[in-house]
Design a protein around this motif. Structure first.
Motif, PDB file in Angstrom:
ATOM      1  N   UNK A 161       0.810  -1.291   0.136  1.00 23.92           N
ATOM      2  CA  UNK A 161       0.081  -0.066  -0.196  1.00 23.92           C
ATOM      3  C   UNK A 161       0.841   1.274  -0.044  1.00 23.92           C
ATOM      4  N   UNK A 162       1.971   1.343   0.880  1.00 22.93           N
ATOM      5  CA  UNK A 162       2.526   2.370   1.045  1.00 22.93           C
ATOM      6  C   UNK A 162       3.864   2.357   0.142  1.00 22.93           C
ATOM      7  N   UNK A 163       4.207   1.564  -0.711  1.00 26.98           N
ATOM      8  CA  UNK A 163       5.324   1.762  -1.413  1.00 26.98           C
ATOM      9  C   UNK A 163       6.715   1.649  -0.443  1.00 26.98           C
ATOM     10  N   UNK A 164       7.757   1.990  -1.124  1.00 28.32           N
ATOM     11  CA  UNK A 164       8.855   1.577  -0.595  1.00 28.32           C
ATOM     12  C   UNK A 164       9.210   2.198   0.908  1.00 28.32           C
ATOM     13  N   UNK A 165       9.585   1.208   1.859  1.00 28.06           N
ATOM     14  CA  UNK A 165       9.815   1.648   3.119  1.00 28.06           C
ATOM     15  C   UNK A 165      11.377   1.337   3.575  1.00 28.06           C
ATOM     16  N   UNK A 166      11.956   2.450   4.008  1.00 25.77           N
ATOM     17  CA  UNK A 166      13.577   2.475   4.650  1.00 25.77           C
ATOM     18  C   UNK A 166      13.072   2.009   6.207  1.00 25.77           C
ATOM     19  N   UNK A 167      13.797   0.758   6.495  1.00 27.47           N
ATOM     20  CA  UNK A 167      13.588   0.497   8.046  1.00 27.47           C
ATOM     21  C   UNK A 167      15.017   0.413   8.433  1.00 27.47           C
ATOM     22  N   UNK A 168      14.821   1.148   9.989  1.00 23.23           N
ATOM     23  CA  UNK A 168      16.246   1.175  10.526  1.00 23.23           C
ATOM     24  C   UNK A 168      15.938   0.330  12.001  1.00 23.23           C
ATOM     25  N   UNK A 169      16.975  -0.712  11.939  1.00 20.41           N
ATOM     26  CA  UNK A 169      16.856  -1.581  13.043  1.00 20.41           C
ATOM     27  C   UNK A 169      17.748  -0.760  14.287  1.00 20.41           C
ATOM     28  N   UNK A 170      17.426  -0.647  15.375  1.00 18.67           N
ATOM     29  CA  UNK A 170      18.219  -0.002  16.435  1.00 18.67           C
ATOM     30  C   UNK A 170      18.661  -1.059  17.311  1.00 18.67           C
ATOM     31  N   UNK A 171      20.044  -1.083  17.716  1.00 14.99           N
ATOM     32  CA  UNK A 171      20.313  -1.918  19.043  1.00 14.99           C
ATOM     33  C   UNK A 171      19.966  -1.504  20.066  1.00 14.99           C
ATOM     34  N   UNK A 172      19.018  -2.094  20.957  1.00 11.91           N
ATOM     35  CA  UNK A 172      18.389  -1.574  22.207  1.00 11.91           C
ATOM     36  C   UNK A 172      18.762  -2.350  23.358  1.00 11.91           C
ATOM     37  N   UNK A 173      19.650  -3.443  23.167  1.00  9.68           N
ATOM     38  CA  UNK A 173      20.050  -4.122  24.425  1.00  9.68           C
ATOM     39  C   UNK A 173      20.532  -3.379  25.690  1.00  9.68           C
ATOM     40  N   UNK A 174      21.578  -2.495  25.169  1.00  7.12           N
ATOM     41  CA  UNK A 174      22.418  -1.621  26.096  1.00  7.12           C
ATOM     42  C   UNK A 174      21.356  -0.928  27.045  1.00  7.12           C
ATOM     43  N   UNK A 175      20.666  -0.321  26.355  1.00  9.99           N
ATOM     44  CA  UNK A 175      19.490   0.484  26.991  1.00  9.99           C
ATOM     45  C   UNK A 175      18.643  -0.023  27.982  1.00  9.99           C
ATOM     46  N   UNK A 176      18.168  -1.296  27.610  1.00 10.35           N
ATOM     47  CA  UNK A 176      17.210  -2.123  28.480  1.00 10.35           C
ATOM     48  C   UNK A 176      18.081  -2.592  29.475  1.00 10.35           C
ATOM     49  N   UNK A 177      19.272  -2.971  29.424  1.00 12.15           N
ATOM     50  CA  UNK A 177      20.070  -3.594  30.223  1.00 12.15           C
ATOM     51  C   UNK A 177      20.380  -2.438  31.572  1.00 12.15           C
ATOM     52  N   UNK A 178      20.739  -1.297  31.104  1.00  9.29           N
ATOM     53  CA  UNK A 178      21.127  -0.265  31.862  1.00  9.29           C
ATOM     54  C   UNK A 178      19.703   0.049  32.655  1.00  9.29           C
ATOM     55  N   UNK A 179      18.786   0.158  32.239  1.00 10.88           N
ATOM     56  CA  UNK A 179      17.314   0.760  32.888  1.00 10.88           C
ATOM     57  C   UNK A 179      17.045  -0.354  33.956  1.00 10.88           C
ATOM     58  N   UNK A 180      17.173  -1.641  33.404  1.00 15.39           N
ATOM     59  CA  UNK A 180      16.900  -2.725  34.319  1.00 15.39           C
ATOM     60  C   UNK A 180      17.896  -2.659  35.783  1.00 15.39           C
ATOM     61  N   UNK A 181      19.310  -2.466  35.461  1.00 16.22           N
ATOM     62  CA  UNK A 181      20.141  -2.304  36.445  1.00 16.22           C
ATOM     63  C   UNK A 181      20.012  -1.003  37.428  1.00 16.22           C
ATOM     64  N   UNK A 182      19.607   0.251  36.735  1.00 13.74           N
ATOM     65  CA  UNK A 182      19.857   1.280  37.546  1.00 13.74           C
ATOM     66  C   UNK A 182      18.352   1.827  38.069  1.00 13.74           C
ATOM     67  N   UNK A 183      17.424   1.657  37.073  1.00 13.78           N
ATOM     68  CA  UNK A 183      16.138   2.346  37.547  1.00 13.78           C
ATOM     69  C   UNK A 183      14.991   1.538  38.191  1.00 13.78           C
ATOM     70  N   UNK A 184      14.135   2.084  38.994  1.00 13.39           N
ATOM     71  CA  UNK A 184      13.215   1.484  39.699  1.00 13.39           C
ATOM     72  C   UNK A 184      12.380   0.415  38.898  1.00 13.39           C
ATOM     73  N   UNK A 185      11.835  -0.600  39.096  1.00 14.35           N
ATOM     74  CA  UNK A 185      11.329  -1.665  38.241  1.00 14.35           C
ATOM     75  C   UNK A 185      10.091  -0.942  37.726  1.00 14.35           C
TER      76      UNK A 185
END
Ligand code: ATP
Ligand code: MG
Length: 389
Positions: free
Chosen positions: A234-258
């Motif tokens: 429907x939309x025609x061509x799409x550029x998709x960017x995959x973002x590495x998110x592991x580090x951010x999630x691990x840091x949040x888990x480690x340092x922020x209130x659950x």
């Protein structure tokens, strides 16, 4: 017999001075999409586009399916083409409509004579063609008020066209005429539907997907590509960017209130998506959020995530029920892919009791325990591009 597709323009005929622009976009979108199937002559005259296959063995079902998904088209029909000669028109109508009239039906004939040089007026064309069809198919009869089939004969500059009825097109406005926006795409049901809805309003799409390997698998990412391939019809061509998110999630888990985990993660998503969007010429973000659907989509939660970015955020599903969203996802053929079970980064490390009424000041206090700027920059630098066509 030569078969073509006739296309009637949608809202774009209303666009006054911009009309040319809209028509040009529609023509180039259509040509690009059709080029994947084969070779065609695509012409526009008198607010009607004709798609004529160059080769006789072209699969017209495939062409019809392609055309039915292009935004900016109000209606379309398959039609047969013949010379502008009344006898040839009658003959062609008889042959072309043989399948349609193989069971008893009522019908009427309409004529549209946009080539005023054609020697017969519209009522004469209707009488002649109608009479011929009645003779040729003894089981059919005329009903001018509620016919089963309306046969239309169009006499245009390029030839005479015969068609039975019109099919509703995808509607909307041509992709690209409204600028470009970046959709946050997950593997779920909602974000592909949100993508489709905004493309329908003329936006070209770029997509951002957050992946957290090894918590999320490569298969989860492939699923997102598969979803976007379906949206791209429907939309025609799409550029998709995959973002590495592991580090951010691990840091949040480690340092922020659950209980703040989800809301902080979503703020990071918005901020990173905005940066990727800006670098790629987008002027808005799109999400599949729907008010009250989950803890991160309450008014307070949306207030907190919205605050993480400056661009307008379009949430086309905000007022829709899940059932309504599912019915669109079935229509655009993404549902079956969406329900395949692969982990999304949103579902790893989810807190047992996410805050449904987070307070921004508290969220910020928690988030500021992290080196946010650096984490965002690293994620943005690490994106991987996949082009979906
Ligand atoms: P969806 O069905 O689209 O996954 P959802 O109901 O599961 O939505 P959430 O998981 O809270 O809701 O996500 C809300 C929105 O956030 C999604 O519609 C999407 O726009 C975005 N989003 C969620 N996960 C991701 C991801 N991994 N990558 C990019 N965007 C995401
Ligand atoms: Mg989701």
């Amino acid at each position: 017999m030569k078969e073509i597709i006739l296309i009637k323009l949608g809202e774009i005929v209303l666009k006054g001075l911009n009309r040319r622009n809209f028509e040009d976009s529609l023509m180039s979108n259509l040509k690009r999409r059709l080029a994947k199937i084969g070779e065609f002559h695509v012409q526009i005259a008198q607010s009607t586009i004709s798609v004529t296959p160059v080769h006789d063995d072209t699969d017209m079902d495939e062409v019809e399916d392609c055309v039915s998904k292009v935004f900016g088209i109000a209606a379309f029909a398959r039609a047969c083409v013949t010379e502008k000669d009344l006898d040839k028109i009658k003959q062609a109508a008889g042959e072309y409509l043989a399948d349609t009239f193989d069971t008893p039906k009522t019908f009427k004939v309409e004529a549209k004579r946009s080539d005023k040089k054609f020697p017969y007026k519209s009522p004469e064309i209707c009488d002649e063609v109608g009479g011929y069809l009645l003779e040729r198919f003894p089981d059919i009869s005329v009903d001018v008020h509620e016919p089963d089939v309306t046969v239309t004969v169009e006499i245009r500059d390029l030839g005479a066209y015969i068609r039975a009825g019109l099919i509703r097109g995808a509607g909307g406005i041509p992709v690209g005429t409204g600028g470009k926006a970046c959709v946050l795409i997950s593997g779920g049901i909602d974000s592909p539907v949100a993508s489709y809805m905004m493309a329908k309003r003329g936006l070209e799409l770029t997509a951002v997907h957050f992946a957290s390997p090894p918590y999320t698998s490569i298969r989860a990412e492939e699923k997102v590509v598969e979803l976007l391939e379906r949206v791209a019809k429907y939309s025609g061509r799409i550029k998709m960017f995959t973002v590495p998110f592991t580090e951010i999630q691990e840091q949040i888990r480690e340092k922020c209130k659950e209980d703040y985990f989800t809301i902080i993660m979503r703020r990071f998503m918005m901020e990173i998506a905005e940066e990727v969007a800006r670098r790629n010429g987008c002027h808005a973000l799109i999400t599949g959020e729907s008010l009250g659907q989950v803890a991160s989509q309450t008014l307070k939660a949306i207030e907190c995530t919205d605050n993480a970015c400056d661009m307008p955020v379009f949430r086309p599903l905000i007022g829709m029920d899940k059932e309504e969203i599912i019915s669109i996802s079935r229509k655009i053929d993404t549902f079956e892919v969406s329900i395949q079970p692969y982990e999304d980064c949103c579902t790893v490390f989810t807190p047992k009791h996410p805050k449904t009424k987070p307070v921004l000041a508290e969220v910020l206090r928690e988030q500021n325990k992290l080196d946010c700027r650096e984490l965002v920059e690293r994620a943005v630098e690490g994106v991987k591009l996949t082009t979906i066509d």
